[in-house]
Design a protein around this motif. Structure first.
Motif, PDB file in Angstrom:
ATOM      1  N   ALA A   1       0.853  -1.205   0.000  1.00  0.00           N
ATOM      2  CA  ALA A   1       0.000   0.000   0.000  1.00  0.00           C
ATOM      3  C   ALA A   1       0.883   1.247   0.000  1.00  0.00           C
ATOM      4  N   CYS A   2       0.237   2.403   0.042  1.00  0.00           N
ATOM      5  CA  CYS A   2       0.947   3.687   0.141  1.00  0.00           C
ATOM      6  C   CYS A   2       0.407   4.470   1.344  1.00  0.00           C
ATOM      7  N   GLY A   3       1.214   5.371   1.845  1.00  0.00           N
ATOM      8  CA  GLY A   3       0.768   6.347   2.852  1.00  0.00           C
ATOM      9  C   GLY A   3       0.229   5.670   4.095  1.00  0.00           C
ATOM     10  N   THR A   4      -0.862   6.215   4.584  1.00  0.00           N
ATOM     11  CA  THR A   4      -1.492   5.688   5.791  1.00  0.00           C
ATOM     12  C   THR A   4      -1.867   4.213   5.617  1.00  0.00           C
ATOM     13  N   SER A   5      -2.321   3.860   4.431  1.00  0.00           N
ATOM     14  CA  SER A   5      -2.724   2.464   4.197  1.00  0.00           C
ATOM     15  C   SER A   5      -1.536   1.516   4.378  1.00  0.00           C
ATOM     16  N   TYR A   6      -0.336   2.025   4.111  1.00  0.00           N
ATOM     17  CA  TYR A   6       0.855   1.196   4.321  1.00  0.00           C
ATOM     18  C   TYR A   6       1.039   0.885   5.820  1.00  0.00           C
TER      19      TYR A   6
ATOM     20  N   ILE B   1      -3.971  -2.605  -0.038  1.00  0.00           N
ATOM     21  CA  ILE B   1      -4.841  -1.831   0.843  1.00  0.00           C
ATOM     22  C   ILE B   1      -4.904  -0.399   0.333  1.00  0.00           C
ATOM     23  N   SER B   2      -6.116   0.082   0.138  1.00  0.00           N
ATOM     24  CA  SER B   2      -6.249   1.430  -0.407  1.00  0.00           C
ATOM     25  C   SER B   2      -7.624   1.989  -0.082  1.00  0.00           C
ATOM     26  N   GLN B   3      -7.652   3.158   0.491  1.00  0.00           N
ATOM     27  CA  GLN B   3      -8.938   3.815   0.736  1.00  0.00           C
ATOM     28  C   GLN B   3      -9.631   4.058  -0.587  1.00  0.00           C
ATOM     29  N   SER B   4      -8.968   4.777  -1.465  1.00  0.00           N
ATOM     30  CA  SER B   4      -9.591   5.202  -2.727  1.00  0.00           C
ATOM     31  C   SER B   4      -9.730   4.057  -3.720  1.00  0.00           C
ATOM     32  N   GLY B   5      -8.799   3.116  -3.659  1.00  0.00           N
ATOM     33  CA  GLY B   5      -8.769   2.054  -4.669  1.00  0.00           C
ATOM     34  C   GLY B   5      -8.254   2.542  -6.012  1.00  0.00           C
ATOM     35  N   GLU B   6      -7.694   3.749  -6.034  1.00  0.00           N
ATOM     36  CA  GLU B   6      -7.238   4.300  -7.310  1.00  0.00           C
ATOM     37  C   GLU B   6      -5.757   4.677  -7.287  1.00  0.00           C
ATOM     38  N   THR B   7      -5.077   4.515  -6.166  1.00  0.00           N
ATOM     39  CA  THR B   7      -3.682   4.963  -6.075  1.00  0.00           C
ATOM     40  C   THR B   7      -2.844   4.228  -7.123  1.00  0.00           C
ATOM     41  N   ILE B   8      -2.198   5.007  -7.964  1.00  0.00           N
ATOM     42  CA  ILE B   8      -1.612   4.411  -9.171  1.00  0.00           C
ATOM     43  C   ILE B   8      -0.460   3.454  -8.845  1.00  0.00           C
TER      44      ILE B   8
ATOM     45  N   GLY C   1     -11.741  14.486   3.951  1.00  0.00           N
ATOM     46  CA  GLY C   1     -10.483  15.093   4.410  1.00  0.00           C
ATOM     47  C   GLY C   1      -9.317  14.371   3.740  1.00  0.00           C
ATOM     48  N   VAL C   2      -8.356  15.145   3.268  1.00  0.00           N
ATOM     49  CA  VAL C   2      -7.238  14.512   2.550  1.00  0.00           C
ATOM     50  C   VAL C   2      -6.482  13.554   3.476  1.00  0.00           C
ATOM     51  N   ALA C   3      -6.274  13.976   4.712  1.00  0.00           N
ATOM     52  CA  ALA C   3      -5.550  13.098   5.649  1.00  0.00           C
ATOM     53  C   ALA C   3      -6.494  11.980   6.095  1.00  0.00           C
ATOM     54  N   SER C   4      -6.092  10.760   5.843  1.00  0.00           N
ATOM     55  CA  SER C   4      -6.968   9.618   6.097  1.00  0.00           C
ATOM     56  C   SER C   4      -7.150   9.376   7.598  1.00  0.00           C
ATOM     57  N   THR C   5      -8.378   9.136   8.033  1.00  0.00           N
ATOM     58  CA  THR C   5      -8.635   8.848   9.453  1.00  0.00           C
ATOM     59  C   THR C   5      -9.488   7.590   9.583  1.00  0.00           C
TER      60      THR C   5
ATOM     61  N   LEU D   1      -0.901  18.243  -1.160  1.00  0.00           N
ATOM     62  CA  LEU D   1      -1.347  16.842  -1.046  1.00  0.00           C
ATOM     63  C   LEU D   1      -2.642  16.629  -1.827  1.00  0.00           C
ATOM     64  N   ALA D   2      -2.888  15.395  -2.209  1.00  0.00           N
ATOM     65  CA  ALA D   2      -4.126  15.072  -2.912  1.00  0.00           C
ATOM     66  C   ALA D   2      -4.771  13.872  -2.249  1.00  0.00           C
ATOM     67  N   LYS D   3      -6.079  13.792  -2.346  1.00  0.00           N
ATOM     68  CA  LYS D   3      -6.795  12.692  -1.710  1.00  0.00           C
ATOM     69  C   LYS D   3      -6.527  11.384  -2.443  1.00  0.00           C
ATOM     70  N   SER D   4      -6.555  11.478  -3.745  1.00  0.00           N
ATOM     71  CA  SER D   4      -6.396  10.261  -4.526  1.00  0.00           C
ATOM     72  C   SER D   4      -5.192  10.501  -5.435  1.00  0.00           C
ATOM     73  N   VAL D   5      -4.139   9.720  -5.230  1.00  0.00           N
ATOM     74  CA  VAL D   5      -2.906  10.017  -5.962  1.00  0.00           C
ATOM     75  C   VAL D   5      -2.825   9.123  -7.195  1.00  0.00           C
ATOM     76  N   THR D   6      -3.286   9.680  -8.311  1.00  0.00           N
ATOM     77  CA  THR D   6      -3.362   8.876  -9.527  1.00  0.00           C
ATOM     78  C   THR D   6      -2.213   9.202 -10.479  1.00  0.00           C
TER      79      THR D   6
HETATM   80  C1  G6P Z   1      -2.659  10.029  -0.343  1.00  0.00           C
HETATM   81  C2  G6P Z   1      -3.493  10.456   0.836  1.00  0.00           C
HETATM   82  C3  G6P Z   1      -3.152   9.592   2.045  1.00  0.00           C
HETATM   83  C4  G6P Z   1      -3.338   8.120   1.698  1.00  0.00           C
HETATM   84  C5  G6P Z   1      -2.491   7.735   0.479  1.00  0.00           C
HETATM   85  C6  G6P Z   1      -2.846   6.355  -0.018  1.00  0.00           C
HETATM   86  O1  G6P Z   1      -1.324  10.378  -0.138  1.00  0.00           O
HETATM   87  O2  G6P Z   1      -3.266  11.820   1.136  1.00  0.00           O
HETATM   88  O3  G6P Z   1      -4.019   9.926   3.130  1.00  0.00           O
HETATM   89  O4  G6P Z   1      -2.958   7.347   2.794  1.00  0.00           O
HETATM   90  O5  G6P Z   1      -2.763   8.629  -0.601  1.00  0.00           O
HETATM   91  O6  G6P Z   1      -4.157   6.384  -0.503  1.00  0.00           O
HETATM   92  P1  G6P Z   1      -5.105   5.129  -0.667  1.00  0.00           P
HETATM   93  O7  G6P Z   1      -6.368   5.711  -1.266  1.00  0.00           O
HETATM   94  O8  G6P Z   1      -4.410   4.195  -1.621  1.00  0.00           O
HETATM   95  O9  G6P Z   1      -5.311   4.538   0.665  1.00  0.00           O
END
Ligand code: G6P
Length: 513
Positions: A203-208, A250-257, A301-305, A506-511
């Motif tokens: 995963a990336c970011g918080t999901s990692y 693991i991904s909140q958005s399901g779109e992180t490239i 919110g961009v920062a995942s909670t 920062l962006a919510k969904s990093v595509t």
């Molecule tokens: C961005 C968001 C983070 C998130 C990360 C992974 O950097 O700002 O909050 O943790 O992407 O996103 P995902 O949607 O794959 O969980």
């Protein structure tokens, strides 16, 4: 025109355009797209044909929404790599990156597939695939409502989402756990996951950080060798993946490239693909063999909670299923652990009552230049998450460290200006962590100690800022101890006057990669 993503060959296109007399005002790739379409319009193509010609020349991952001067009944959308959905209203059509953007406008959505482009008028739409063939795509009804994407009286979405955690963790548990028997049912979990020789979590970011907690659980409780990696590292390493392996994304958005690219690599290596996502229609979900959904609802919110704590909830359920099926825990132990999980929403609500106390402590953190977060075991990823939250929204430099590793470097930073936030529930590592805290205090460091009564008594210091949380089973402590670190970051950011929901850069969904 609205453009998400990146046009990789824009320098070359820009050069070609300038050779045919197109002067560009900016250095952006976005402007290149507009000029490119314009060039074909000048050659006599219709807007639809001109866009189709321009799309053939664009390289990269992007989503576009284009309107044309002089034609109020025409909008064109295109997606490649980045997500794009079409909202079908009554006498009106919408384009947006996802259901969250479109839910307040219409419930009827079409998720465009990769390479699709669409021509819209007020009453109609046509969709073409990447080869220019007209195609039909399903219209889905989104369950989101406009109200679920409003702030509900809170100053920021982030605070609303932090306070929604008892509810959404409960919703997620409802989907998987039988509170009476402790049995955990995962949707059509096939035998491969049960017998996997090794799990790889990416995963990336918080999901990692959710992956890091899961590694601890899966190895200690279910005794399955588990690897974790950051998607942007994993995808380029050409890692060796085992026969019969299972890779979990693991991904909140399901779109992180990066996560999506890592998934495709794992698939090419014969792995079964499981995803833990919050958006069931997302690209990562669509490309998975098994989807375990988090029921966090839309996270704005961009920062995942709340996405993070529901990811942990799903991963805890997965751990119990695997552990029980592989015989590393018996029915009684499963019931005990499931019971601890079922109590999480109530304990989370209690922890939210510490909001005022944490707000007071934030005054001190807001004045700092650097903040250190420490934890051991499953609290170590929570220390990392606390530090990430703080830097994302307050712009204060923060680092998360494994408490036992502090003596190998960060201890040199300790003085009275550096707050040290310690995540330390009562568990088998409590005493070890406390001895690290004592090392910090002996050097004049100011400690913010998130623990329970037993932990605070053991530390026995009046110099530390104690936040005494309810005592909980160590299995679920990472889910619950996330809440105070979220609140600390939130209140610090509010004191600093930053744009909490949309922090800079920062962006919510990093595509984009
Ligand atoms: C961005 C968001 C983070 C998130 C990360 C992974 O950097 O700002 O909050 O943790 O992407 O996103 P995902 O949607 O794959 O969980």
């Amino acid at each position: 025109m609205v453009h998400n993503g990146i046009i990789e060959n824009f320098q070359k296109l820009r050069k070609d355009l300038s050779q045919v007399g197109h002067e560009l005002d900016s250095e952006t790739d976005t402007e290149v797209i507009v000029h490119l379409i314009d060039r074909f319009l000048e050659e006599g193509f219709s807007p639809r044909e001109a866009t189709a010609e321009a799309l053939k020349l664009l390289e990269g991952a992007f989503a576009l929404a284009i309107i044309f001067a002089g034609d109020e009944d025409l909008m064109i959308g295109a997606r490649r790599g980045s997500p794009l959905a079409l909202g079908v209203g009554v006498n009106q059509m919408f384009l947006g990156s996802d259901a969250i953007a479109l839910a307040p406008l219409t419930k009827n959505l079409i998720y465009l597939e990769d390479g699709d482009w669409t021509v819209l008028s007020h009453n109609d739409y046509i969709i073409f695939d990447e080869n220019g063939q007209e195609v039909e795509r399903d219209v889905c009804r989104t369950a989101l409502t406009g109200a679920s994407v409003e702030k509900g009286g809170h100053q920021y979405f982030m605070l609303k989402e932090i306070f929604e955690q008892p509810q959404v963790i409960g919703d997620t548990l409802h989907a998987f756990v039988n509170p009476n028997t402790g049995a955990v049912t995962l949707p059509s979990l096939d035998v491969d996951v049960m017998q996997a020789s090794r799990l790889t979590l990416i995963a990336c970011g918080t999901s990692y950080y959710a992956c890091l907690v899961a590694k601890f659980w899966l190895e200690r409780i279910a005794r399955i060798p588990t690897e974790v990696d950051i998607a942007s590292e994993f995808r380029y390493r050409e890692g060796i993946m085992p026969d019969g392996g299972v890779a979990i994304f693991i991904s909140q958005s399901g779109e992180t490239i990066d996560t999506l690219a890592a998934l495709r690599y794992a698939r090419s290596q014969g792995q079964k693909i499981v995803s833990v996502v919050n958006v069931p229609e997302s690209a990562i979900a669509r490309e998975s063999d098994l989807v375990l959904q988090t029921y966090a609802g839309p996270e704005i919110g961009v920062a995942s909670t709340k996405a993070f704590t529901t990811q942990l909830t799903v991963l805890a359920c997965l751990t119990l299923t695997l552990a029980y099926n592989r015989g590393t825990i018996d029915k009684l132990e499963r019931r005990r652990l499931a019971h601890a999980l079922v109590e999480v929403p109530a304990r989370a609500a209690e922890i939210l009552n510490h909001d005022e106390r944490i707000k007071e402590i934030a005054q001190f953190v807001a004045g700092a230049r650097d903040v250190l977060y420490l934890g051991r075991g499953t609290s170590y990823p929570i220390a990392l998450e606390g530090a990430l939250k703080l830097k994302e929204i307050s712009y204060i430099h923060a680092e998360g460290y494994a408490a036992g590793e502090m003596k190998h470097g960060p201890i040199a930073l300790i003085d009275k200006t550096v707050p040290v936030v310690v995540v330390s529930p009562t568990d088998f590592l409590l005493e070890k962590t406390i001895s690290n805290v004592q090392e910090v205090m002996a050097r004049g460091g100011k400690v913010i100690f998130f623990s329970d009564k037993r932990g605070a008594d053991k530390l026995g210091s009046k110099d530390a800022e104690n936040v005494i949380l309810p005592s909980v089973d160590p299995f679920v402590s990472p889910i619950l101890y996330t809440i105070p670190v979220q609140l600390l970051a939130y209140h610090t950011a509010v004191l600093k006057g930053t744009d909490v929901d949309r922090p800079r850069n920062l962006a919510k969904s990093v595509t984009v990669e």
